[in-house]
Scaffold this active site. Structure first.
Site, short mmCIF file in Angstrom:
data_model
loop_
_atom_site.label_atom_id
_atom_site.label_comp_id
_atom_site.label_asym_id
_atom_site.label_seq_id
_atom_site.Cartn_x
_atom_site.Cartn_y
_atom_site.Cartn_z
NE ARG A 117 78.23 44.00 58.78
CZ ARG A 117 78.22 43.33 57.64
NH1 ARG A 117 79.28 42.65 57.25
NH2 ARG A 117 77.15 43.33 56.88
CE1 TYR B 207 78.11 51.18 60.60
CE2 TYR B 207 79.10 48.99 60.42
CZ TYR B 207 78.00 49.82 60.36
OH TYR B 207 76.76 49.28 60.07
N GLY B 208 80.07 50.43 63.95
CA GLY B 208 79.33 49.33 64.60
C GLY B 208 79.96 47.96 64.55
CE LYS C 100 75.34 41.55 63.05
NZ LYS C 100 75.08 42.47 62.00
CG HIS D 49 72.69 38.25 60.56
ND1 HIS D 49 72.87 38.71 59.27
CD2 HIS D 49 72.53 39.36 61.33
CE1 HIS D 49 72.83 40.03 59.26
NE2 HIS D 49 72.62 40.45 60.49
CB SER E 126 73.67 43.42 56.50
OG SER E 126 74.42 42.53 57.29
CB CYS F 226 67.71 41.97 53.74
SG CYS F 226 68.96 42.21 52.45
CE LYS G 229 69.32 40.84 60.58
NZ LYS G 229 69.70 41.39 59.24
CB THR G 230 65.31 46.50 62.32
OG1 THR G 230 66.66 46.15 62.58
CG2 THR G 230 64.83 47.47 63.36
CG ASP H 123 71.69 42.26 63.82
OD1 ASP H 123 71.35 42.19 62.62
OD2 ASP H 123 72.87 42.38 64.16
CG ASN I 28 75.29 51.07 57.03
OD1 ASN I 28 74.27 50.43 57.31
ND2 ASN I 28 76.47 50.79 57.56
NE ARG J 148 73.59 49.83 60.16
CZ ARG J 148 73.04 48.64 59.98
NH1 ARG J 148 72.33 48.08 60.93
NH2 ARG J 148 73.18 48.00 58.84
NE ARG K 202 67.78 44.85 50.18
CZ ARG K 202 67.00 45.90 50.45
NH1 ARG K 202 66.41 46.57 49.48
NH2 ARG K 202 66.83 46.29 51.70
N GLY L 10 54.20 46.26 57.10
CA GLY L 10 53.08 45.70 57.87
C GLY L 10 52.34 44.60 57.12
CG ASP L 11 50.21 45.23 53.58
OD1 ASP L 11 49.12 44.89 54.10
OD2 ASP L 11 50.43 46.36 53.09
CG ASN L 12 56.50 41.92 54.87
OD1 ASN L 12 56.14 41.78 53.70
ND2 ASN L 12 57.54 42.66 55.23
P1 GTP Z 1 70.92 44.97 59.62
O1 GTP Z 1 70.76 45.83 60.83
O2 GTP Z 1 71.92 45.51 58.66
O3 GTP Z 1 71.19 43.54 59.94
O4 GTP Z 1 69.55 45.10 58.77
P2 GTP Z 1 68.05 44.57 58.90
O5 GTP Z 1 67.95 43.22 58.28
O6 GTP Z 1 67.56 44.71 60.29
O7 GTP Z 1 67.27 45.54 57.92
P3 GTP Z 1 66.19 46.71 58.21
O8 GTP Z 1 64.92 46.16 58.84
O9 GTP Z 1 66.86 47.79 58.93
O10 GTP Z 1 65.82 47.17 56.74
C1 GTP Z 1 66.78 47.67 55.84
C2 GTP Z 1 66.12 48.44 54.73
O11 GTP Z 1 65.16 47.61 54.06
C3 GTP Z 1 65.37 49.68 55.23
O12 GTP Z 1 65.66 50.77 54.39
C4 GTP Z 1 63.93 49.28 55.13
O13 GTP Z 1 63.10 50.38 54.91
C5 GTP Z 1 63.91 48.27 53.97
N1 GTP Z 1 62.83 47.25 54.17
C6 GTP Z 1 62.57 46.56 55.30
N2 GTP Z 1 61.48 45.76 55.16
C7 GTP Z 1 61.04 45.94 53.89
C8 GTP Z 1 59.95 45.39 53.14
O14 GTP Z 1 59.16 44.57 53.61
N3 GTP Z 1 59.84 45.81 51.83
C9 GTP Z 1 60.71 46.72 51.29
N4 GTP Z 1 60.51 47.07 50.02
N5 GTP Z 1 61.73 47.28 51.99
C10 GTP Z 1 61.90 46.89 53.26
C1 SPV Z 2 74.74 44.32 59.84
O1 SPV Z 2 75.52 44.84 59.02
O2 SPV Z 2 74.22 43.20 59.64
C2 SPV Z 2 74.37 45.04 61.07
C3 SPV Z 2 75.11 46.25 61.42
O3 SPV Z 2 73.50 44.59 61.81
S1 SPV Z 2 76.68 45.88 62.08
O4 SPV Z 2 76.61 45.93 63.52
O5 SPV Z 2 77.60 46.87 61.59
O6 SPV Z 2 77.08 44.54 61.68
MN MN Z 3 72.80 42.60 61.11
#
Ligand code: GTP
Ligand code: SPV
Ligand code: MN
Length: 586
Positions: free
Chosen positions: A69, A197-198, A206, A226, A248, A250, A252-253, A275, A364, A366, A397, A491-493
């Protein structure tokens, strides 16, 4: 091609401006997708991946300058500049149209213009909203088909008289000097050019579901956020739904698809969304959440069977990969995936991988994949009324300051806690990575209006209901002096989620600190985990001097919103300073 006069007129007017060779109305069918895929394979937009290991999976390599983005090129164009707020780039609407329409003139010459009717949200939900994206990118069509509910049914929804958001997109010439993502919330209109891009190009995501929807939500009394949505099933079978906002890239997925540790027999996490969340107050006073999306556009690097097995099982078929690396036998590859780095990798730009060029997959990179393929996909994910939310979790983060978890004292403190989110920047947006910035509610790039008004809107829910979710803040990213993550994460979260659900049920204990309620070490179920008492203490520590400095920084940030800042947020700073023992003597 449609009985909706407003839509027909807009398509005609757009074609006159952009001058496409053909116009194609997308019906969303498999047949249409097969033809589009074949044409993208023929012209190199897509590369077919290994059919044995990854059936119906494709790799797209973007232009090297078009990988994230672009917040500095993203605008909210409102009649009154103050309504967009200091959190957005602003252009007067006529000026915005002037700049971007000049770039659209003739931009689709020789190309096909695709008209994509789409629905954000489950079919039959009173909360779902329609849109139409016009684009000259078949890659966008293929991605929108996964991310939203596109085609005939969405068009019927519009033709039934429902309002729709208009989104015009052209890939343009991909020159960042001619790249703009503009929003006209007063016209329910989006105009984007110069990026494939996305978040810049899949306009349902978004641009519509956050920037335009947040604007609509404010006037209509709901929230567009978000956030991921997940359900936590305990061993008795009871499911507690939570929504969590992290910036982003950080987590969520990853959190949405969490697999509990072995010691958590009988616990299970159900994925509703990863998301975006639309939250509506229900008649029962609770907030009900739907996921407006139908797919995941997730970060590939770091995803593995160890960190996110549900995600790895979701991928692997019917997936579009963007900017990942490729092995010699045409499998997708990225840093952090299981196994050793194979020889003979092609990097995300298609070059033989050389570490001197950086990582093999773009940080980044995806995947785009249907949510319904996820093994943990919730049975309630398509429920028209959504799911009732018991907890809202904010997070960022942060290598220091923010503890592993804290609980807000009440709704007002919860809104403050969300407004106070700060996080290190990531590769999801163009620019420097790892810089701490204020990212309130993880919405800095996505709130379609003035943050001052947004926080007032959030606060207004406090007076409307006594059944609101509890609010929490988490941080999986605390680092020790050597720069290593102190918390195992992933998983430990679950250990933190368990405490949160038990707080919601009135079962778990907490201690009160100036910045919120926190578990004592013994309040967390850490069975099967080796983390030293010293590390745990550090993860749960509140340093008064650091938090006082944080309040000073926050006060400066809040001041930038002037008269639109709700006084309740400043009162929280005063209260916290007092509870921390005031500013230390100079
Ligand atoms: P967007 O799609 O950009 O909105 O991102 P998101 O918030 O869904 O983030 P996502 O779950 O894809 O994680 C992004 C990065 O953070 C990845 O490289 C993960 O491996 C890392 N990550 C996710 N959860 C953790 C965690 O609990 N600890 C650590 N150290 N890294 C994590
Ligand atoms: C983000 O950046 O928070 C994403 C990817 O989820 S995008 O669709 O490019 O916004
Ligand atoms: Mn996002």
């Amino acid at each position: 091609m449609t009985k909706c006069l407003e839509l027909a007129a807009w398509v005609e007017e757009t074609a006159l401006l952009t001058k496409p060779a053909h116009i194609h109305w997308c019906d969303g069918s498999d047949h249409e997708n097969a033809l589009l895929t074949a044409s993208m394979l023929a012209d190199g937009t897509l590369l077919r991946l290994n059919e044995q290991t990854h059936p119906n999976c494709y790799l797209h390599r973007s232009a090297p300058n078009d990988v994230a983005r672009v917040e500095h090129l993203t605008f909210v164009c409102t009649a009154n500049k103050e309504d967009a707020g200091p959190n957005n780039n602003w252009l007067e609407p006529a000026a915005g149209h002037g700049i971007i329409d000049a770039l659209y003139a003739g931009c689709m010459r020789g190309r096909t213009m695709y008209v994509i009717p789409y629905l954000m949200g489950p079919y039959g939900s009173p909360y779902s909203r329609a849109g139409v994206e016009i684009t000259d990118s078949p890659y966008v069509v293929a991605n929108m088909r996964i991310m939203a509910r596109i085609g005939t049914r969405a068009l019927a929804h519009i033709e039934a008289g429902n309002s729709f958001v208009k989104g015009l997109h052209s890939t343009g010439d991909l020159d960042p000097a001619r790249r703009y993502i503009m929003h006209f919330p007063e016209q329910l209109l989006i105009k984007s050019i110069g990026s494939g891009y996305g978040g810049n190009a899949l306009l349902g995501k978004k641009c519509h579901a956050l920037r335009i929807a947040s604007w609509q939500a404010r006037t209509e009394g709901w929230l567009a956020e978000h956030m991921l949505i997940l359900g936590i099933e305990d061993p008795t079978g009871r499911i507690t739904y939570v929504a969590a906002a992290f910036p982003s890239a950080c987590g969520k997925t990853n959190l949405a698809m969490l697999v509990p540790p072995a010691a958590y027999a009988g616990w299970k996490v159900w994925t509703v969304g990863d998301d975006i969340t639309w939250l509506h107050p229900g008649e029962d006073g609770r907030l009900w959440a739907i996921n407006p999306e139908a797919g995941f556009f997730g970060v590939a690097p770091g995803t593995s069977l160890k960190t996110n097995p549900n995600c790895m099982q979701t991928l692997g078929r019917n997936t579009i990969y963007t900017n990942v690396a490729m092995t010699a036998d045409r499998q997708p590859w990225w840093e952090g995936i299981d196994g050793d780095k194979p020889a003979d990798l092609l990097d995300w730009q298609g070059r033989p991988h050389n570490v001197a060029n950086g990582p093999a997959a773009h940080p980044n990179a995806r995947f785009t994949v249907a949510a319904a393929q996820c093994p943990s996909y919730s049975h309630e994910a398509d429920a028209p009324q959504g799911v009732p939310i018991s907890a809202i979790i904010f997070g960022g983060r942060r290598s220091s300051v923010a503890p592993l978890v804290l609980e807000a004292l009440d709704w007002e403190h919860g809104v403050f806690t969300g407004a106070a989110v700060a996080s290190e920047t990531t590769a999801a947006a163009a620019g420097q990575v790892g810089q701490i910035r204020r990212d309130p509610m993880a919405m800095k790039p996505f709130c379609g209006y003035n943050f001052g008004d947004y926080w007032a809107h959030w606060l207004s829910f406090g007076a409307r209901s006594a059944q609101l979710p509890k609010v929490f803040h988490v941080n999986w990213f605390r680092k020790d002096a050597a720069g290593h993550f102190m918390w195992p994460g992933y998983g430990d979260n679950m250990r933190v989620l368990r405490w949160i659900t038990e707080r919601c049920a009135g079962a778990a204990q907490a201690r009160k600190t100036p910045v919120g309620l926190m578990p004592r070490a013994e309040d967390l179920d850490l069975s099967g985990l080796t983390v030293s008492a010293q590390t745990l203490d550090a993860l749960l520590a509140i340093e008064p001097a650091i938090w006082l400095a944080e309040m000073d920084d926050l006060e400066t940030f809040f001041a930038s919103f002037g008269a639109r800042l709700p006084p309740a947020l400043l009162q929280q700073i005063v209260r916290i300073r007092g509870a921390l023992g005031g500013r230390p003597a100079a």
